[in-house]
Design a protein around this motif. Structure first.
Motif: not given
Length: 392
Positions: A152-171
């Motif tokens: 996943t590539v996220e292009i935000r206001d100040t930077n770009a962020y790259v990640h591939a492993v997403q962990t489920q939160g507590a909700g």
């Protein structure tokens, strides 16, 4: 390479005009949970919280584990931070995710372009970055429906962020956003799970426990305090009230019909719990009852218990079976403590043949064999308070 933690909201994103209140409380709970594990800066934008470590000593694996217990977070991931230059993003992605991609067979790229000024549109980012990845890892193949790895590539206001492993939160909702309630906690499996379930709906939990020395031991009380310590990871610090109950139980045994012992005990516990709940600004009581699990948890018995209650009684486990409850107890790490062989006061003077379908009228008649008013007042006055603080 610079890394940070990205947290995504769940239900909070739907809260409309009240959203800021929930966000502020979630941020407060996150900072409290991470106190002592490093220095961080916190920013929030577009239903995302950015947690950036400010020193090299911060262990992001520890941070991730702690954040998994914070209600209000839908997902958590570690991400690499890049300048908004596509060549840098491609080079950095290969370096950052080389271990993850080396052991995968399939992948896909998804892009989120919040900064519309970025010269490439999302489909173009996916196509170009996907090509770079395939060139570096020719054994991979693209699977857009069910990939092993999603880059996943996220292009935000100040930077770009790259990640591939997403962990489920507590909700759920941030603890404290739905008010405060008093949990009647025994040393068993059910009541800690009930606390977890209510905390997930944003309720700040206090706890009340009844002791009957010499029939119950100090170890039984310590066991319950251990359970509360485990719960602080999810519930925050817990006000723990310990009520002396021996004289009341002996009075029930000496003056009331045996088959009503348990239901009368439950009613008196509720009366005491309400008085202490009022003192602690709680708006409801919480129990770990499940329909039909024991004699005092039939519908008629529950109705007899509720007849003495002037505030709501929440029973989050009411429709669950024991297997489901145990599964959650294992998840929140309370099960092994709950099964330690130290008896609580609920097992003292248990009748051989308890009344399973009592009416309110006959229960009140049985209880009226003795006036418990002064004993209730004394038990409330002698109740001890201990604040069990959030685990570091």
């Amino acid at each position: 390479m610079k890394e940070l933690i990205l947290l995504k909201y769940g239900e909070i994103a739907l809260k409309g005009l009240n959203k800021n209140t929930f966000e502020d409380l979630l941020m407060k709970n996150i900072k409290r949970r991470l106190k002592g594990v490093g220095k961080f800066t916190y920013n929030r934008l577009q239903s995302t919280i950015y947690i950036m470590p400010q020193d090299e000593e911060s262990d992001l694996d520890v941070v991730m584990e702690k954040l998994k217990t914070v209600f209000g977070i839908a997902s958590i991931c570690r991400a690499a931070v890049f300048e908004k230059d596509f060549a840098d993003i491609c080079e950095g992605t290969i370096e950052y995710l080389k271990d993850t991609l080396s052991f995968a067979k399939t992948f896909k790229v998804q892009a989120k372009r919040a900064d519309k000024a970025f010269p490439m549109k999302s489909p173009e980012i996916c196509s170009e970055l996907g090509g770079v990845i395939l060139e570096k890892f020719p054994e991979l193949r693209v699977d857009v429906k069910n990939p092993e790895v999603t880059v996943t590539v996220e292009i935000r206001d100040t930077n770009a962020y790259v990640h591939a492993v997403q962990t489920q939160g507590a909700g759920g909702l941030p603890v404290g956003s739905s008010g405060k309630a008093m949990l009647l906690i025994s040393g068993g499996i059910d009541s800690p799970v009930a606390a977890y379930m209510m905390a997930k709906r944003g309720i700040h939990v206090s706890a009340i426990h009844f002791v009957s020395p010499p029939y119950t031991s100090e170890r039984a009380r310590m066991k319950v305090e251990q359970l509360c310590e485990k719960l602080t990871a999810y519930c925050g610090s817990i006000a723990f009230f310990c009520v002396p109950f021996t004289e009341i139980q002996e009075a029930i045994k000496d003056n009331c019909p045996q088959e009503f012992f348990t239901i009368i005990m439950r009613r008196l516990m509720m009366e005491i719990a309400q008085k202490i709940a009022d003192r602690d600004d709680c708006l409801a009581l919480v129990t770990g009852e499940s329909v039909g699990q024991v004699a005092s948890q039939t519908l008629k018995a529950i109705a007899c218990t509720d007849a003495v209650c002037a505030m709501p009684v929440f029973r989050p486990l009411i429709g669950m079976d024991k297997t489901e409850i145990i599964e959650i107890a294992r998840k929140i790490d309370t099960f092994d403590i709950s099964i330690l062989p130290y008896e609580d006061c609920c097992t003292v003077f248990t009748p051989k043949h308890p009344k399973t379908k009592p009416s309110i009228e006959e229960t009140e008649n049985a209880q009226n064999h003795f006036d418990f008013t002064e004993m209730i007042k004394t038990a409330v006055e002698k109740t001890e308070l201990k604040v069990i603080k959030l685990e570091a």
